[in-house]
Design an enzyme around this catalytic site. Structure first.
Site, PDB file in Angstrom:
ATOM      1  N   LEU A 204      28.980  -7.929  48.056  1.00 13.57           N
ATOM      2  CA  LEU A 204      30.291  -7.979  48.692  1.00 13.57           C
ATOM      3  C   LEU A 204      31.410  -8.265  47.706  1.00 13.57           C
ATOM      4  CD1 LEU A 204      29.430  -9.886  51.995  1.00 13.57           C
ATOM      5  CD2 LEU A 204      29.689  -7.433  51.640  1.00 13.57           C
ATOM      6  N   GLY A 205      31.079  -8.599  46.456  1.00 16.06           N
ATOM      7  CA  GLY A 205      32.127  -8.781  45.465  1.00 16.06           C
ATOM      8  C   GLY A 205      31.946 -10.032  44.646  1.00 16.06           C
ATOM      9  N   GLY A 207      34.133 -13.386  42.717  1.00 14.21           N
ATOM     10  CA  GLY A 207      35.332 -14.204  42.834  1.00 14.21           C
ATOM     11  C   GLY A 207      35.317 -15.329  41.824  1.00 14.21           C
ATOM     12  N   GLY A 208      36.378 -16.115  41.859  1.00 18.75           N
ATOM     13  CA  GLY A 208      36.464 -17.227  40.927  1.00 18.75           C
ATOM     14  C   GLY A 208      35.447 -18.316  41.192  1.00 18.75           C
ATOM     15  N   GLY A 210      32.297 -17.621  42.558  1.00 17.33           N
ATOM     16  CA  GLY A 210      30.944 -17.101  42.404  1.00 17.33           C
ATOM     17  C   GLY A 210      30.850 -15.688  42.948  1.00 17.33           C
ATOM     18  N   VAL A 212      29.389 -12.978  45.939  1.00 22.02           N
ATOM     19  CA  VAL A 212      29.139 -12.938  47.373  1.00 22.02           C
ATOM     20  C   VAL A 212      28.238 -11.740  47.666  1.00 22.02           C
ATOM     21  CG1 VAL A 212      30.162 -12.904  49.675  1.00 22.02           C
ATOM     22  CG2 VAL A 212      31.423 -13.915  47.774  1.00 22.02           C
ATOM     23  N   LYS A 226      27.468 -16.809  49.571  1.00 18.80           N
ATOM     24  CA  LYS A 226      28.249 -17.008  48.352  1.00 18.80           C
ATOM     25  C   LYS A 226      27.431 -17.860  47.402  1.00 18.80           C
ATOM     26  CE  LYS A 226      32.620 -17.294  47.838  1.00 18.80           C
ATOM     27  NZ  LYS A 226      34.063 -17.616  47.884  1.00 18.80           N
ATOM     28  N   ASP A 320      42.801 -22.757  49.576  1.00 16.60           N
ATOM     29  CA  ASP A 320      42.835 -21.429  48.950  1.00 16.60           C
ATOM     30  C   ASP A 320      43.094 -20.362  50.004  1.00 16.60           C
ATOM     31  OD1 ASP A 320      42.806 -19.713  46.798  1.00 16.60           O
ATOM     32  OD2 ASP A 320      40.638 -19.445  46.804  1.00 16.60           O
TER      33      ASP A 320
END
Length: 447
Positions: A204-205, A207-208, A210, A212, A226, A320
């Site tokens: 799923l991508g 990020g900062g 970790g 997902v 995540k 966030d």
């Protein structure tokens, strides 16, 4: 030429069959389009094609509409404009469109082997094995007069070829690592197959915080997992704080949030399991389809402020909140990643790391002061500005310039509808004590 590669023999087309096909193809022209449903229906029945069945229904519908119009009005001059236009277009489609259709499919309907029929290739037969046993002595011939076989050539011993001296040595076998202990993989490499009891089915991508992954639990339900960075699992005190924060997040009312379902943190692996929302983020939605209109923006503002109110009621500060953390599912907006930011902030307290995304940080976050629910309210208003304009409220250039505007300047709110403009201005106040609560935002939107 080998028989397998010979082209298939096409049957001869009788002249009678060709003549009938041309008469069939000209039926729409000769009947002014009224015969089109019947000839296309014949082709559909003969070829058993679902597309021809759909075409038959379309032509028949045009014909039925014309008959209903004739039966409903005594005089054609009494037809309304829309009915006259509709029937005219339908009859033209049946007339000229049907003629073009029959001419295109004529050979496929009447000439065998021309279209929609697979070419039959002759079956290839493998050569029969040679009989290597010597034949028995033929009756009636003396042994000296038996047919003689030519002698076989002597077998040659295979030659051993010395391998080159610069060939690399074989790689030693290594035992693969168990998938449940694997952390996030770098981009371009194969990721983990399992994360604890969860089977990974997609990425799923990144990020900062970790990576997902889209996973499936033991009941076959889709979840979002995540996987957090490895340094989170090194401190035992940090582990305890992290578990407390995520446990509080699991108590948040789930009506506008993605529920936290499970959490695991060990020396090897730390991950948070949440409900999977099948949708796109608000950030991607605005990039693909443009800013939201007033009605869509009001619904978005009401749903996300309600989610923040539920999060704050559980004692959680998101820290966030931003467009990428708002997922637009089939049942409305959902807020994700709540509670994780504060837990990570506690873990990273010694790393001098500021939590949050610069474009959506509050002045107190930028200044290093304590943060609370007011911080989420500030980020909520900045998110609404993005949803209404497609641009960040405090600019999109360098991070120092963005942070300076957050502390010292007011954003342009003219792209917001008047019903939300004053509310967003109060939420973006530099003093956190002057901002409304998430519950107050909901009431002001409704009233």
């Amino acid at each position: 030429m080998h028989p397998y590669w010979q082209p298939p023999q096409q049957p001869q087309k009788p002249a009678t069959n060709t003549a009938v096909s041309w008469v069939w193809a000209l039926v729409p022209l000769l009947t002014c389009g009224f015969g089109t449903p019947f000839v296309i229906g014949y082709a559909a029945a003969r070829k058993r094609s679902p597309w021809l069945i759909v075409a038959t229904g379309f032509y028949a519908l045009n014909f039925v509409v014309f008959l209903i119009a004739i039966a409903s009005y005594e005089d054609v001059e009494m037809w309304p404009v829309w009915l006259d236009t509709t029937t005219t277009i339908g009859l033209c489609l049946n007339w000229f469109g049907g003629l073009a259709h029959t001419l295109i499919i004529r050979r496929g309907v009447f000439e065998p082997g021309h279209a929609w029929q697979p070419v039959q290739q002759p079956q290839f037969q493998a050569p029969r094995p040679m009989n290597m046993t010597p034949p028995p002595q033929q009756q009636g011939y003396p042994p000296q007069h038996q047919p003689q076989r030519p002698p076989h050539p002597p077998m040659q011993r295979p030659t051993y070829v010395q391998p080159p001296m610069n060939m690399p040595p074989p790689r030693p076998f290594t035992q693969p690592t168990h998938p449940s202990t694997m952390g996030p993989q770098p981009r371009g490499s194969q990721g983990p197959q399992f994360l604890g009891p969860y089977r990974v089915v997609g990425d799923l991508g990144q990020g900062g915080q970790g990576a997902v992954y889209l996973c499936v639990d033991q009941r076959g339900q889709k979840v979002a997992v995540k996987v957090l960075h490895a340094h989170i699992a090194k401190d035992k005190d940090a582990q305890a704080r992290f578990l407390r924060e995520v446990d509080a997040a699991r108590r948040v009312a789930p009506f506008s949030t993605a529920r936290v379902l499970d959490v695991n943190i060990t020396d090897d692996l730390a991950y948070v399991v949440s409900e999977y929302v099948d949708g796109v983020s608000l950030e991607q939605l605005v990039k693909d389809k443009g800013p939201r209109n007033e009605d869509g923006l009001t619904r978005l503002a009401l749903a996300t402020s309600g989610a923040l109110a539920a999060i704050h009621k559980a004692g959680i500060v998101h820290r966030d909140f931003k467009p990428s953390n708002v997922l637009i599912g089939s049942d409305g907006p959902r807020v994700i990643d709540f509670g994780i930011a504060k837990a990570l902030d506690q873990v990273n307290a010694t790393a001098s790391q500021v939590m949050g995304t610069p474009a959506y940080m509050s002045p107190e976050q930028v200044g290093g002061r304590p943060v609370g629910p007011e911080t989420d309210v500030f980020a909520w208003a900045a998110t609404m500005v993005f949803a209404a304009s497609g641009k960040n409220a405090f600019g999109e250039d360098t991070i120092p310039a963005i942070l300076n505007r957050i502390i010292n300047h007011q954003p342009d709110l003219m792209r917001l509808p008047p019903s939300l403009r004053d509310l967003a201005a109060s939420c973006l106040d530099k003093d956190p004590h002057n901002r409304p609560t998430a519950s107050d935002i909901m009431l002001r939107i409704v009233h």
